[in-house]
Design a protein around this motif. Structure first.
Motif, short mmCIF file in Angstrom:
data_model
loop_
_atom_site.label_atom_id
_atom_site.label_comp_id
_atom_site.label_asym_id
_atom_site.label_seq_id
_atom_site.Cartn_x
_atom_site.Cartn_y
_atom_site.Cartn_z
N GLY A 314 -9.29 0.04 10.94
CA GLY A 314 -10.55 1.01 10.39
C GLY A 314 -9.94 2.16 9.55
N PHE A 315 -9.54 1.98 8.29
CA PHE A 315 -8.76 3.00 7.57
C PHE A 315 -10.10 3.85 7.11
CE2 PHE A 315 -7.04 4.93 3.92
CZ PHE A 315 -5.61 5.41 4.29
N GLU A 316 -10.06 5.18 7.27
CA GLU A 316 -11.08 6.16 6.57
C GLU A 316 -10.74 6.40 5.05
OE1 GLU A 316 -12.11 9.75 8.83
OE2 GLU A 316 -12.05 8.67 11.03
N GLY A 317 -12.07 6.42 4.40
CA GLY A 317 -11.57 6.53 3.14
C GLY A 317 -10.93 5.42 2.23
N ASN A 318 -10.45 5.53 1.12
CA ASN A 318 -9.77 4.47 0.44
C ASN A 318 -8.38 4.60 0.23
OD1 ASN A 318 -12.32 3.42 -0.76
ND2 ASN A 318 -12.44 5.16 -2.21
N LEU A 319 -7.59 3.46 0.43
CA LEU A 319 -6.20 3.52 0.34
C LEU A 319 -5.50 3.64 -1.33
CD1 LEU A 319 -3.41 3.29 1.79
CD2 LEU A 319 -3.57 0.83 1.22
N THR A 320 -4.77 4.76 -1.33
CA THR A 320 -4.33 5.30 -2.40
C THR A 320 -2.67 5.18 -2.64
OG1 THR A 320 -4.37 7.47 -2.39
CG2 THR A 320 -6.26 6.49 -3.54
N SER A 321 -2.07 5.34 -3.75
CA SER A 321 -0.51 5.24 -3.46
C SER A 321 -0.05 6.45 -2.72
CB SER A 321 0.13 5.08 -5.13
OG SER A 321 -0.46 5.97 -5.91
N SER A 322 -0.91 7.60 -3.14
CA SER A 322 -0.43 8.79 -2.73
C SER A 322 -0.63 8.86 -1.16
CB SER A 322 -1.29 10.14 -3.40
OG SER A 322 -2.60 9.90 -3.08
N LYS A 323 -1.73 8.32 -0.60
CA LYS A 323 -2.01 8.29 0.70
C LYS A 323 -0.86 7.53 1.50
CE LYS A 323 -6.85 8.97 1.05
NZ LYS A 323 -8.26 8.45 1.53
N TYR A 324 -0.54 6.32 0.87
CA TYR A 324 0.39 5.41 1.58
C TYR A 324 1.75 6.29 1.59
CZ TYR A 324 3.40 1.06 1.90
OH TYR A 324 3.93 0.11 2.20
N ALA A 325 2.04 6.99 0.58
CA ALA A 325 3.37 7.79 0.78
C ALA A 325 3.43 8.88 1.73
CB ALA A 325 3.55 8.43 -0.73
N LYS A 326 2.20 9.38 2.01
CA LYS A 326 2.17 10.53 2.86
C LYS A 326 2.14 9.79 4.33
CE LYS A 326 -0.78 14.38 4.21
NZ LYS A 326 -2.15 14.85 3.90
N ILE A 327 1.32 8.89 4.41
CA ILE A 327 1.32 8.11 5.96
C ILE A 327 2.75 7.66 6.29
CG2 ILE A 327 0.37 6.14 7.33
CD1 ILE A 327 -2.34 6.59 5.75
N VAL A 328 3.49 6.97 5.63
CA VAL A 328 4.83 6.51 5.79
C VAL A 328 5.89 7.10 5.61
CG1 VAL A 328 3.84 4.04 6.00
CG2 VAL A 328 4.87 4.98 3.95
N LYS A 329 5.65 8.39 5.09
CA LYS A 329 6.64 9.48 4.77
C LYS A 329 7.58 8.87 3.67
CE LYS A 329 6.20 11.98 9.06
NZ LYS A 329 4.67 11.11 9.50
N THR A 330 7.24 8.52 2.82
CA THR A 330 8.21 8.04 1.69
C THR A 330 7.86 8.57 0.14
OG1 THR A 330 9.00 5.59 0.87
CG2 THR A 330 6.88 6.02 1.07
N SER A 331 8.36 8.27 -0.76
CA SER A 331 8.48 8.58 -1.76
C SER A 331 7.27 7.79 -2.70
CB SER A 331 9.69 8.49 -3.05
OG SER A 331 9.84 7.14 -3.12
N PRO A 332 6.55 8.53 -3.73
CA PRO A 332 5.65 7.79 -4.41
C PRO A 332 6.01 6.36 -5.09
CG PRO A 332 5.58 10.10 -4.84
CD PRO A 332 6.90 9.95 -4.13
N ASP A 333 7.22 6.48 -5.82
CA ASP A 333 7.78 5.38 -6.44
C ASP A 333 7.88 4.25 -5.17
OD1 ASP A 333 8.03 6.52 -8.58
OD2 ASP A 333 9.72 6.87 -8.56
N THR A 334 8.36 4.37 -4.18
CA THR A 334 8.68 3.53 -3.19
C THR A 334 7.17 3.26 -2.66
OG1 THR A 334 10.87 4.62 -2.41
CG2 THR A 334 9.67 2.96 -0.77
N ALA A 335 6.26 3.91 -2.15
CA ALA A 335 4.77 3.56 -2.12
C ALA A 335 4.07 2.65 -3.15
CB ALA A 335 4.08 4.88 -2.03
N LEU A 336 4.35 2.84 -4.15
CA LEU A 336 3.68 2.00 -5.50
C LEU A 336 4.63 0.47 -5.31
CD1 LEU A 336 1.65 1.97 -7.47
CD2 LEU A 336 3.29 2.97 -9.12
#
Length: 364
Positions: A314-336
C-alpha cells in the motif's frame, strides 16, 4: 444524585440483557471461527505476515485515536525486529514506537499470563519513556495522584464529559479490577473483553495513556478468546473508524446505570466489523506471496524487491524515479535503470503522464 457509574453503590456489578446480545454474539463467534479457519490454511510464513500486518495497523490506529500519528515504516521495523521476521528497508529505532510495540506484543503474545499492577505500570512506563506526554511532564509508571477529567472545548467554554474516580480510590479500584480480570472464568470471553475495556477506562488510573492501555487489555483478552497469540483482526482500527460513536457510547454509559447492554452491543458490532475487515489484510498478504512466486525470477536486485514490497503493502502516492532513488538510497540513474528493467519485464507499468510527472504502477 451520582453523575457517573463509578459513584453508584453497586459500582462494577454490571448487568445486561442476554436476549438482546445472543444473536449478535453468535454472529461474531461464527465470523471468528471462519477467520481462524481461513488463517490456518495460510501456512506458517503467511500467518506470520498476516500477524505482522495486523499488529502494524493495531499500533498505528490505537495511537491515531489519541491524535498521535506514527511512521508506518518505523512501526513495521520495530515489530518485525521483535518478531524475528524479515525486515526490508528502515531499521531505525524510535523509543516511543518501541514502547507501544513492546506493550502490544506483551499483551497479545503473553495473554496467558496474569494481569498485575507491576505489568500495567511497566506498560505505562514503556508508553512514556521520556516521562512526558508531548511537552508536558506526567506521572509515569504509577497511579495518578491528581483528579482526572475528560474535557473538550476552548478556554471558558469547557465541557466536562467525564470525571474519573478520585486518586485516593485508585489502589482499591485497581486491585478489584485486576482480581476480577484474572479470576473471572464463567463469563463469555468476548463479553469479558468488552467489560474489561469499559471498567478500566472508567477507572482511568493513569495521568495519560489510559485509552491505549485499555485497548491493549482488550486485545489481551481477545487473544485468549481466539485461542492464539497472533492477531488477525484489529479492534483499534475499527474503533478509530468509529471514533465519534466510540466516545459517544462511552460517555452515555458512564452517565447511565449499571445496565451496559448498549455498550456491549456497540462493542460486539465493532468487533464484527473488525473481523470482516481483516479479510482485506489476509487477501493482501496472499496476493503479495503469489506475486513474488510468479515474478521472483524477474527481480534482479534487493532494491527492486524493496520497492515492489512497498507497492504491494500500500504505497502512498505515486511511484516516481526520484521517490525510488530516495527510498532505496541510490542514484537517480540507477533508480531509472531499475525501473526500466521492471517495465520491460512487465512488472511495472508506466503511466500516461510524461516528463517529471512520470510515475509507475504495479502490474497486478
Amino acid at each position: 444524585m451520582p453523575l457517573y457509574i463509578h459513584q453508584l453503590k453497586d459500582w462494577a456489578q454490571f448487568n445486561w440483557s442476554q436476549d438482546e446480545l445472543i444473536n449478535l454474539l453468535a454472529e461474531v463467534r461464527q465470523l471468528q471461527g471462519k477467520l481462524l479457519g481461513k488463517v490456518e490454511l495460510l501456512g506458517f510464513d503467511l500467518k506470520d505476515e498476516a500477524n505482522l500486518e495486523t499488529l502494524i495497523q493495531d499500533v498505528i490506529k490505537t495511537s491515531e485515536i489519541e491524535g498521535e500519528v506514527l511512521n508506518p515504516e518505523l512501526v513495521r521495523s520495530s515489530i518485525a525486529i521483535r518478531l524475528g521476521l524479515d525486515n526490508l528497508g528502515i531499521e531505525h529505532s524510535n523509543r516511543n514506537i518501541d514502547g507501544i510495540v513492546d506493550m502490544m506484543l506483551d499483551a497479545t503474545q503473553n495473554s496467558n499470563k496474569s494481569l498485575s499492577e507491576d505489568r500495567l505500570l511497566a506498560w505505562h512506563g514503556a508508553l512514556f519513556p521520556t516521562g512526558r506526554s508531548g511537552l508536558y511532564k506526567i506521572e509515569v509508571a504509577q497511579w495518578r495522584t491528581g483528579d482526572m477529567q475528560v474535557v473538550s472545548g476552548g478556554m471558558g467554554r469547557e465541557k466536562i464529559h467525564f470525571e474519573a474516580p478520585q486518586a485516593n480510590r485508585l489502589e482499591n479500584e485497581m486491585q478489584k479490577f485486576i482480581a476480577w480480570f484474572n479470576q473471572e472464568n464463567s463469563l463469555d470471553s468476548i463479553l469479558k473483553a468488552a467489560i474489561a475495556h469499559l471498567w478500566f477506562i472508567t477507572i482511568h488510573p493513569f495521568d495519560d495513556g489510559n485509552g491505549r492501555i485499555a485497548r491493549a487489555i482488550t486485545d489481551m483478552q481477545l487473544s485468549t478468546s481466539d485461542g492464539v497469540n497472533q492477531r488477525f483482526y484489529s479492534m483499534s482500527s475499527q474503533i478509530n473508524a468509529n471514533k465519534k460513536s466510540y466516545y459517544t457510547i462511552l460517555e452515555k454509559t458512564q452517565k447511565g446505570d449499571l445496565d451496559i447492554t448498549e455498550w456491549l452491543k456497540w462493542f460486539l458490532t465493532c468487533l464484527k466489523e473488525a473481523i470482516i475487515a481483516s479479510n482485506l489484510i489476509i487477501d493482501r498478504v496472499v496476493q503479495k506471496h503469489q506475486f513474488f512466486l510468479n515474478n521472483a525470477s524477474k527481480i534482479t536486485n534487493e532494491r527492486q524487491k524493496i520497492i515492489i514490497t512497498k507497492l504491494l503493502e500500500g504505497f502512498e502516492g505515486n511511484l516516481t524515479s526520484s521517490k525510488y532513488a530516495k527510498i532505496v538510497k541510490t542514484s537517480p540513474d540507477t533508480a531509472l535503470r531499475d525501473i526500466n528493467d521492471l517495465v520491460e519485464k512487465g512488472i511495472l507499468l508506466k503511466s500516461n503522464s510524461g516528463g517529471r510527472s512520470t510515475n509507475y504502477l504495479l502490474n497486478i
